[in-house]
Scaffold this motif. Structure first.
Motif, PDB file in Angstrom:
ATOM      1  N   THR A   8       4.471  -0.551   6.583  1.00  0.00           N
ATOM      2  CA  THR A   8       4.275  -1.636   5.614  1.00  0.00           C
ATOM      3  C   THR A   8       4.125  -1.113   4.188  1.00  0.00           C
ATOM      4  N   THR A   9       3.856   0.184   4.066  1.00  0.00           N
ATOM      5  CA  THR A   9       3.829   0.789   2.730  1.00  0.00           C
ATOM      6  C   THR A   9       5.265   0.855   2.217  1.00  0.00           C
ATOM      7  N   THR A  10       5.492   0.349   1.025  1.00  0.00           N
ATOM      8  CA  THR A  10       6.850   0.247   0.488  1.00  0.00           C
ATOM      9  C   THR A  10       7.013   1.087  -0.773  1.00  0.00           C
ATOM     10  N   CYS A  11       8.245   1.420  -1.064  1.00  0.00           N
ATOM     11  CA  CYS A  11       8.583   2.122  -2.299  1.00  0.00           C
ATOM     12  C   CYS A  11       9.801   1.450  -2.933  1.00  0.00           C
ATOM     13  N   LYS A  12       9.831   1.454  -4.241  1.00  0.00           N
ATOM     14  CA  LYS A  12      10.927   0.831  -4.985  1.00  0.00           C
ATOM     15  C   LYS A  12      11.243   1.673  -6.201  1.00  0.00           C
ATOM     16  N   ILE A  63       5.039   2.767  -5.458  1.00  0.00           N
ATOM     17  CA  ILE A  63       4.612   2.707  -4.050  1.00  0.00           C
ATOM     18  C   ILE A  63       3.413   1.778  -3.928  1.00  0.00           C
ATOM     19  N   GLY A  90       0.782   0.012  -0.806  1.00  0.00           N
ATOM     20  CA  GLY A  90       0.386  -0.033   0.601  1.00  0.00           C
ATOM     21  C   GLY A  90      -0.868   0.774   0.848  1.00  0.00           C
ATOM     22  N   ALA A 143       6.918   6.077   2.962  1.00  0.00           N
ATOM     23  CA  ALA A 143       7.020   4.659   2.616  1.00  0.00           C
ATOM     24  C   ALA A 143       8.427   4.155   2.910  1.00  0.00           C
ATOM     25  N   ARG A 144       8.519   2.846   3.138  1.00  0.00           N
ATOM     26  CA  ARG A 144       9.808   2.203   3.441  1.00  0.00           C
ATOM     27  C   ARG A 144      10.454   1.723   2.142  1.00  0.00           C
ATOM     28  N   ASP A 145      11.689   2.171   1.931  1.00  0.00           N
ATOM     29  CA  ASP A 145      12.437   1.786   0.733  1.00  0.00           C
ATOM     30  C   ASP A 145      12.775   0.291   0.809  1.00  0.00           C
ATOM     31  N   GLU A 146      12.343  -0.483  -0.169  1.00  0.00           N
ATOM     32  CA  GLU A 146      12.598  -1.925  -0.170  1.00  0.00           C
ATOM     33  C   GLU A 146      14.084  -2.243  -0.196  1.00  0.00           C
ATOM     34  N   ASN A 187      15.625  -0.015   3.315  1.00  0.00           N
ATOM     35  CA  ASN A 187      14.766  -0.156   4.497  1.00  0.00           C
ATOM     36  C   ASN A 187      14.561   1.164   5.243  1.00  0.00           C
TER      37      ASN A 187
END
Length: 453
Positions: free
Chosen positions: A211-215, A223, A225, A243-246, A249
């Protein structure tokens, strides 16, 4: 006739050496004529056995050495220089760690004074090539993990996070510039690392559910989360955050510095296991990380899994060390603890427990030796590491339980060490993949069917 004469001669030699005052006292307790008559019926071999028993009366037989490597695997598998390193590390742990570990475990604090002493051993990043690392075998690294956990699993975990998870992420997935920047200082413990994958609501499902995201925004990554159970997090200089790339993914890895904007960590309290390990709850709120601090070769969870595969083998070795420490402590205790006038190690039921413990320990050691051999040969697979982690963490639970049992009430006192091993075994059982998840990894390999949701 000759046999009677020989028996009488032996009887004469026997009674000639007897104090007559004692003989008089003995006559009040036993029927001497009857005993003499029985003595005439002994053959030469029986007489020799009797005389040997009498001559050895009062002499104490030295007890066997307390040794958890029953099959001498270390002696056979290690080169002389590696065996010397093992013994050097063991001596360090006995001298520097063992005397202080219980007090720090009780207070849930970390013995920071050990860090420069660990640096002097020059063992961090033991298997890596270059960057100040020794380039040793994976077998040697496994034995190192075992030796540390044999004294304390918390110290072994701290070391595993630093040397394995944090350094390993950079070594396997970082750019050459990142390796040059961080690995030499981490190898000397001048930079302390942590590894942030697990989240408050995501543990076993990390492969597909971060659920931690990065953009990415221009040349920075933002980041958001939380990460939980992160060892070394409260005092680490850098943290590997996944982290999951928005946009794509896919999972990406980042080197996050402790002073990065938007980074905060809170110490987790009230743990029953690995109390020396400083686990943290990390919160990332619009945390800014430069593109140059993104692990350049970490582009999916498959890359993350490369690090986990490598370190999971180390956790199996940690389980061996935890079990060995408990077994050796219990064996030593039973040799000296007396009940009913005898050391309890002389009782059948206690010996049964000790042999069961040793059987499990020896099986675990043998499995891990082969696991490290596969790793050194470049043949290690996820299922190899998972099988070792499953088996060793389960058997460790059994060993520490029996160790506590043979020590009775003293088994729950911290001063006897086994209580700490019992508690820490529960953490080993769960981290680096639960028993269920690792079982499904092996199950998928042997059946051809994936049972994952």
């Amino acid at each position: 006739m000759a046999n009677i004469f020989s028996s009488l001669k032996n009887a004469y030699q026997l009674f000639k050496s007897v104090d007559f005052e004692k003989l008089s006292a003995l006559s009040k307790k036993v029927d001497l004529p009857k005993m003499l008559n029985a003595a005439t019926e002994l053959d030469e071999q029986q007489w020799q056995g009797l005389m040997k028993m009498m001559s050895s009366k009062g002499k104490s037989k030295p007890l066997p050495e307390v040794e958890g490597d029953f099959y001498h695997l270390g002696d056979e598998a290690l080169k002389d220089e590696d065996r010397a390193l093992q013994l050097k590390i063991r001596a360090f742990l006995e001298k520097e760690v063992k005397p202080i570990v219980n007090q720090y475990w009780l207070k849930a604090e970390f013995p920071f004074e050990l860090i420069p002493k660990l640096a002097e051993l020059n063992i961090c990043g033991l298997t890596y090539q270059g960057y100040g690392c020794a380039g040793k075998s994976n077998l040697m690294e496994g034995i190192l993990a075992m030796e540390m956990a044999r004294i304390d699993t918390s110290i072994s975990t701290f070391f595993g996070v630093q040397s394995g998870l944090a350094m390993g992420s950079i070594y396997l997935l970082g750019s050459e510039a990142q390796k040059q920047q961080w690995l030499p200082s981490m190898q000397q413990f001048k930079t302390i690392g942590a590894f942030g994958l697990t989240e408050p609501e995501v543990g076993s499902a990390a492969a597909g559910g971060l659920t931690t995201t990065c953009k990415r925004v221009n040349n920075k990554w933002i980041i958001n989360g939380q990460k939980k159970w992160i060892g070394n997090a409260t005092f680490a200089d850098i943290l590997i955050i996944w982290a999951r790339d928005e946009e794509s993914n896919e999972v990406k890895g980042f080197i996050v510095k402790k002073d990065n904007p938007g980074f905060a960590v809170e110490k987790m309290l009230d743990k029953m296991a690995l109390r020396i390990v400083q686990n943290g709850l990390i919160t990332l709120t619009n945390c800014e990380v430069d593109e140059e601090d993104r692990l350049q070769n970490a582009n999916s969870f498959k890359d993350t899994a490369k690090v986990l595969q490598m370190t999971r083998a180390g956790v199996a070795w940690q389980a061996v060390g935890c079990a060995r420490g408990a077994y050796e402590a219990a064996l030593k205790y039973t040799q000296t603890r007396k009940q009913f006038g005898r050391p309890i190690a002389s009782f059948q039921l206690i010996q049964n427990h000790l042999v069961e413990m040793l059987s499990n320990l020896t099986a675990m050691q043998t499995l891990c030796f082969r696991l490290s051999q596969l790793q050194d040969q470049g043949l290690l697979t996820d299922e190899h590491a998972s099988l070792a982690k499953v088996f060793c963490s389960m058997r460790t639970r059994d060993v520490v339980s029996r160790a506590r049992e043979v020590m009775g009430g003293n088994g729950i006192l911290l001063e006897y060490d086994v209580a700490r091993f019992v508690a820490d075994a529960e953490a080993i059982y769960s981290y680096e993949g639960t028993k269920e998840i690792n079982t499904l990894i092996v199950g998928r390999a042997i059946t051809g069917f994936s049972a994952f949701v």
